[in-house]
Every structure is written in structure tokens, then in C-alpha cells.
Design an enzyme around this catalytic site. Sequence first.
Site, mmCIF file in Angstrom:
data_model
loop_
_atom_site.group_PDB
_atom_site.id
_atom_site.type_symbol
_atom_site.label_atom_id
_atom_site.label_comp_id
_atom_site.label_asym_id
_atom_site.label_seq_id
_atom_site.Cartn_x
_atom_site.Cartn_y
_atom_site.Cartn_z
ATOM 1 N N GLU A 35 -17.103 107.348 53.402
ATOM 2 C CA GLU A 35 -17.959 106.180 53.277
ATOM 3 C C GLU A 35 -19.397 106.618 53.502
ATOM 4 O O GLU A 35 -19.655 107.621 54.185
ATOM 5 C CB GLU A 35 -17.585 105.087 54.283
ATOM 6 C CG GLU A 35 -16.248 104.418 54.050
ATOM 7 C CD GLU A 35 -16.203 103.532 52.814
ATOM 8 O OE1 GLU A 35 -17.205 103.487 52.073
ATOM 9 O OE2 GLU A 35 -15.174 102.888 52.596
ATOM 10 N N CYS A 83 -13.526 101.527 48.662
ATOM 11 C CA CYS A 83 -12.962 102.858 48.838
ATOM 12 C C CYS A 83 -13.134 103.577 47.509
ATOM 13 O O CYS A 83 -12.487 103.227 46.524
ATOM 14 C CB CYS A 83 -11.486 102.794 49.222
ATOM 15 S SG CYS A 83 -10.681 104.424 49.268
#
Length: 236
Positions: free
Chosen positions: A109, A2
Amino acid sequence: MCGRYANARRDQEIADQFRVAELVGQELEPSWNVAPTQDVRAVLEREESGHVARQLRTLHWGLVPSWAKDTKIGARMINARVETVTEKPAFRRAAARRRLIVPMDGYYEWQAPESGKGRKQPYYLTDPDGAPLAAAGLYELWRDPARADDAPDRWLWSFTVITTDATDTLGHIHDRSPLLLPEELWDAWLDPGLTDTEQVDALLARVPEPHLTPVKVATAVGNVRNDGPDLVRPVD
């Protein structure tokens, strides 16, 4: 991992959503491109003089363990794997005593092309109903030996985001994702009275699979200097 997320909510909205009692420090500007090594607002609970208070305060993204010689290690500690978070020396003490929640509107992402060549495609992942995401994290306090005992900035507050295997619709985009806590687990996760690592592992095992909406967005998010709501708008 992340490594980027959005948080445009203001302090009071976050405080209301996460039942925060104390707002500590100055409010930060909204950001649609929060990146590692930046300062962000996060939710945690502190016990002082027998009183436990839930706070919203500013921390540095990139955990610096209390035993670190300097802060450089923080750049490598932006994430902690849920599978080993109670075992790794850099994280296990924080996992037992210093847990927090990182409020997110959504996170990014990058999906690699099937051919393995060309630019990766960024996606913005968010709750389909627009609810805030509550990413599980850990925090530490590091004492700067170069600062005087009475210096207001002698302590660095830093944090890491816990990641897990991505499943369901998320797995085809990236193999890891932030560990997102449902509201019914917020209190237990933040509770400073929970110090047994086996119980922490049991709590982590209860976190259900999230169901998020992936939105294809422009590659502009890849540059940390870019910011604004345009970054989360869908592209064809």
C-alpha cells in the site's frame, strides 16, 4: 484498494498450506510485484459430477462478468468492496457461488505524505510470523464468443479481490485493505454449497481484524516491470 502483492511460494507449498487436492495448469514463476491484469494462482473449490475438489489454478486478475460483451471491463474490476459485494450486479452471483482465496506472502500500500505533496511511500504488509495471507476473492467464467466451442481457451477465468476498511496500524497507511481470512474460515468461504447471500454476509461479518507488520520499502515497486526479493526489503 489492493493493487499489488507478492507471492513467491511454489505450487506445492501453497497446496500443502491450503489443503489443495488438485493442481490445475502450469505453475507460474514467483513474483514480488503481482499486478492487476496479470495471471495468478488462486485456491477455489469446484463441484463436478457430485464431487467437490479444492483446486489451485490460474486466473486473470480483473473480474469479467459472464454477461460482459468483452473483457475490457475487467481492468475496472480488480477489487470489490465488502460492504456491497452481495448487492452489486457485477459481483452478487459470484459472491453466492464462486468464491476463492488469493494466497499472498504480503501486499503493498502507498501512504500519501502529510503535506499532500511529493511521492507516496510504499509499505509492504505481511504476517509478523511469516504465515501466508489468505485474501478473500470472487471469480467468474466468461465465454469468448470469438472462440470455437472446442477451443481450449474459450473460457476466461477471472477474479477480483475483496477489500474492506483498514483499521489498527494499517489505517494510517491506506484507508482500504484486502479482506484477509483466518484459517478457521477458509473451508466455509470456499464451500460451493454456501449459496445464500445473507449467510455469505454473515460469514464476511465474522472476519476479524488482521494484525500485520508494515515495512517501509523502496519506491521501485511502483514500476510493474521491477521484480525480485529486493522489493520487500526494508529501507530507512
